[in-house]
Design an enzyme around this catalytic site. Structure first.
Site, mmCIF file in Angstrom:
data_model
loop_
_atom_site.group_PDB
_atom_site.id
_atom_site.type_symbol
_atom_site.label_atom_id
_atom_site.label_comp_id
_atom_site.label_asym_id
_atom_site.label_seq_id
_atom_site.Cartn_x
_atom_site.Cartn_y
_atom_site.Cartn_z
ATOM 1 N N LEU A 84 -7.827 11.223 -163.115
ATOM 2 C CA LEU A 84 -7.497 11.024 -161.692
ATOM 3 C C LEU A 84 -6.193 10.256 -161.608
ATOM 4 O O LEU A 84 -6.066 9.226 -162.263
ATOM 5 C CB LEU A 84 -8.555 10.144 -161.015
ATOM 6 C CG LEU A 84 -9.919 10.713 -160.696
ATOM 7 C CD1 LEU A 84 -10.821 9.578 -160.209
ATOM 8 C CD2 LEU A 84 -9.800 11.782 -159.602
ATOM 9 N N HIS A 85 -5.249 10.737 -160.848
ATOM 10 C CA HIS A 85 -4.032 9.935 -160.674
ATOM 11 C C HIS A 85 -3.323 10.155 -159.353
ATOM 12 O O HIS A 85 -2.408 9.419 -159.014
ATOM 13 C CB HIS A 85 -3.046 10.187 -161.810
ATOM 14 C CG HIS A 85 -2.273 11.475 -161.651
ATOM 15 N ND1 HIS A 85 -2.847 12.699 -161.836
ATOM 16 C CD2 HIS A 85 -0.985 11.708 -161.298
ATOM 17 C CE1 HIS A 85 -1.932 13.640 -161.615
ATOM 18 N NE2 HIS A 85 -0.800 13.070 -161.288
ATOM 19 N N ARG A 86 -3.721 11.174 -158.582
ATOM 20 C CA ARG A 86 -2.956 11.498 -157.370
ATOM 21 C C ARG A 86 -3.070 10.355 -156.363
ATOM 22 O O ARG A 86 -4.183 9.890 -156.057
ATOM 23 C CB ARG A 86 -3.492 12.775 -156.723
ATOM 24 C CG ARG A 86 -3.578 13.977 -157.625
ATOM 25 C CD ARG A 86 -3.040 15.198 -156.946
ATOM 26 N NE ARG A 86 -1.610 15.119 -156.915
ATOM 27 C CZ ARG A 86 -0.811 15.568 -157.903
ATOM 28 N NH1 ARG A 86 -1.314 16.150 -158.945
ATOM 29 N NH2 ARG A 86 0.484 15.434 -157.806
#
Ligand code: UD1
Length: 362
Positions: free
Chosen positions: A197-199
């Site tokens: 997850l990084h957005r």
């Protein structure tokens, strides 16, 4: 002819590595500018070493900052490098702030700007990447769409540059070269789920991040699988800031090298991610994927059945995961080409000449 190649983040390093290799193989005159938007060893130097890339000719050391500050610093420094180095071409990839700065500097100086992975759209204007890629596509002279879908988007928008025939995606070149496994039968996989997850639209918003993680925890419990989570520094920072603990069975892992991340994707029962890169890689590797987003700029993976767009709420994530965990045979068509994208891109770039495209009013 002197080709400037601008990169700055982990995905640009990975996806431009095969292009740089092709440039080196032909002994073309080139100048690599690294903005250093990513700077931790795990996000940056590790990949130069692993992918055996030549060191950047210029490192701008820009680092983190607000969008305006980061992009402005890059723009000023890239402009100077283009002039000093007498670059005729500027090659950028994807949709990062580094790519936008490179494209804008090159276009203003009337150098020929090439966009690798052109024509992707999520139609989600909250994403900084959506703004960047739209602007880059309208600045570039040579546009290299990876797929027919991306090609159609660019011609539909009447971009002023030359839209080349689909080249495939350079990620396939990289995956085929570096993956130790591919198409591992589902029954022979390890009992774990890989999560990334990084957005910003997912991790910067506390309720969204909480909902996603809780849903992932529920999938882990229901499927009796552990979740490995090599978390991006942005995400770790937000979890700390929000004082949020990971649900049972979800465990942090250190950031991975490219080869190690491919190995994890190839052997996981399921990949859950908001990364466009992992969405592509899992498709190439034959691993079922759940996309933790409300929109996707890679609809091709959904169309061939390699991934399912889950949204960011519990019901969607649980339903999509159940569906993708039930996939027994991952034999889908490959939408991103056969691994010869970089060669095609450099062939087309060399055939296009050095003059920037002039508009009708010139
Ligand atoms: C950027 C790209 C995104 C790409 C992603 C891949 C933009 C707008 N976004 O997002 O498209 O998918 O890279 O990772 O260009 N940080 C570190 N160490 C690093 C790099 C970042 O600790 O080496 C932390 C910093 O706290 C920083 C935050 O991560 O503020 C975000 O980094 P930034 O470069 O702004 O964007 P990404 O989220 O990495």
């Amino acid at each position: 002819m002197k080709i400037g190649i601008v990169l700055g983040t982990r995905p640009e390093i990975i996806k431009l590595a095969p292009v740089i290799e092709e440039v080196e193989a032909r002994s073309l005159d080139r100048f690599i500018v690294h903005t250093n938007q990513h700077y931790d060893w795990e996000m940056d130097a590790q990949f130069f070493e692993e992918l055996e890339l030549p060191p950047a000719d210029l490192n701008l050391g820009v680092g983190s900052g607000s969008h305006g500050e980061q992009t402005a610093k890059m723009l000023a420094a890239i402009e100077k490098a283009i002039v000093e180095q007498e670059l005729t071409h500027v090659v950028v990839q994807g949709d990062t702030n580094s790519g936008l700065a490179g494209a804008l500097a090159g276009a203003k100086l009337l150098r020929r700007v090439a966009h690798v992975e052109a024509g992707l759209r999520s139609y989600d204007m909250r994403m900084p990447e959506e703004l960047n890629r739209r602007l880059i596509d309208h600045l570039a002279h040579d546009l290299f769409p990876p797929t027919e879908t991306a090609h159609g988007i660019l011609t539909g928008e009447s971009v002023p540059g030359q839209v080349h025939d689909p080249t495939g995606n350079t990620i396939v070149d990289a995956v085929l070269r570096y993956s130790p496994h591919r198409d591992v039968p589902i029954g022979e996989r390890e009992p774990f789920i890989l999560l990334t997850l990084h957005r910003p639209e997912n991790v910067d918003h506390e309720p969204t991040l909480r909902a996603i993680l809780n849903a992932v925890g529920e999938v882990a419990a229901d499927s009796d699988l552990d979740v490995t989570f090599p978390a991006h520094p942005r995400t770790r920072g937000r979890l700390e800031q929000f004082g949020m603990a990971l649900p049972p069975r979800v465990e942090f892992a250190p950031l991975k090298s490219f080869r190690d991340l491919l190995a994890l994707q190839a052997t996981a029962r399921l990949v859950m991610t908001d990364s466009g890169g992992l969405q592509e890689e899992s498709c190439v590797l034959g691993s079922p994927c759940v996309v933790l987003r409300t929109h996707t700029d890679r609809p091709e993976t959904v169309d061939v059945g390699a991934s399912r767009l889950a949204g960011v709420e519990r019901e969607g994530i649980v339903a999509a995961s159940e569906e993708m965990l039930a996939v027994r045979r991952a034999a889908w068509d490959q939408p991103f080409g056969d691994g010869s994208s970089s060669r095609a891109i450099i062939d087309l770039l060399l055939a296009s000449g050095t003059a920037p495209v002039l508009s009708a009013s010139d």
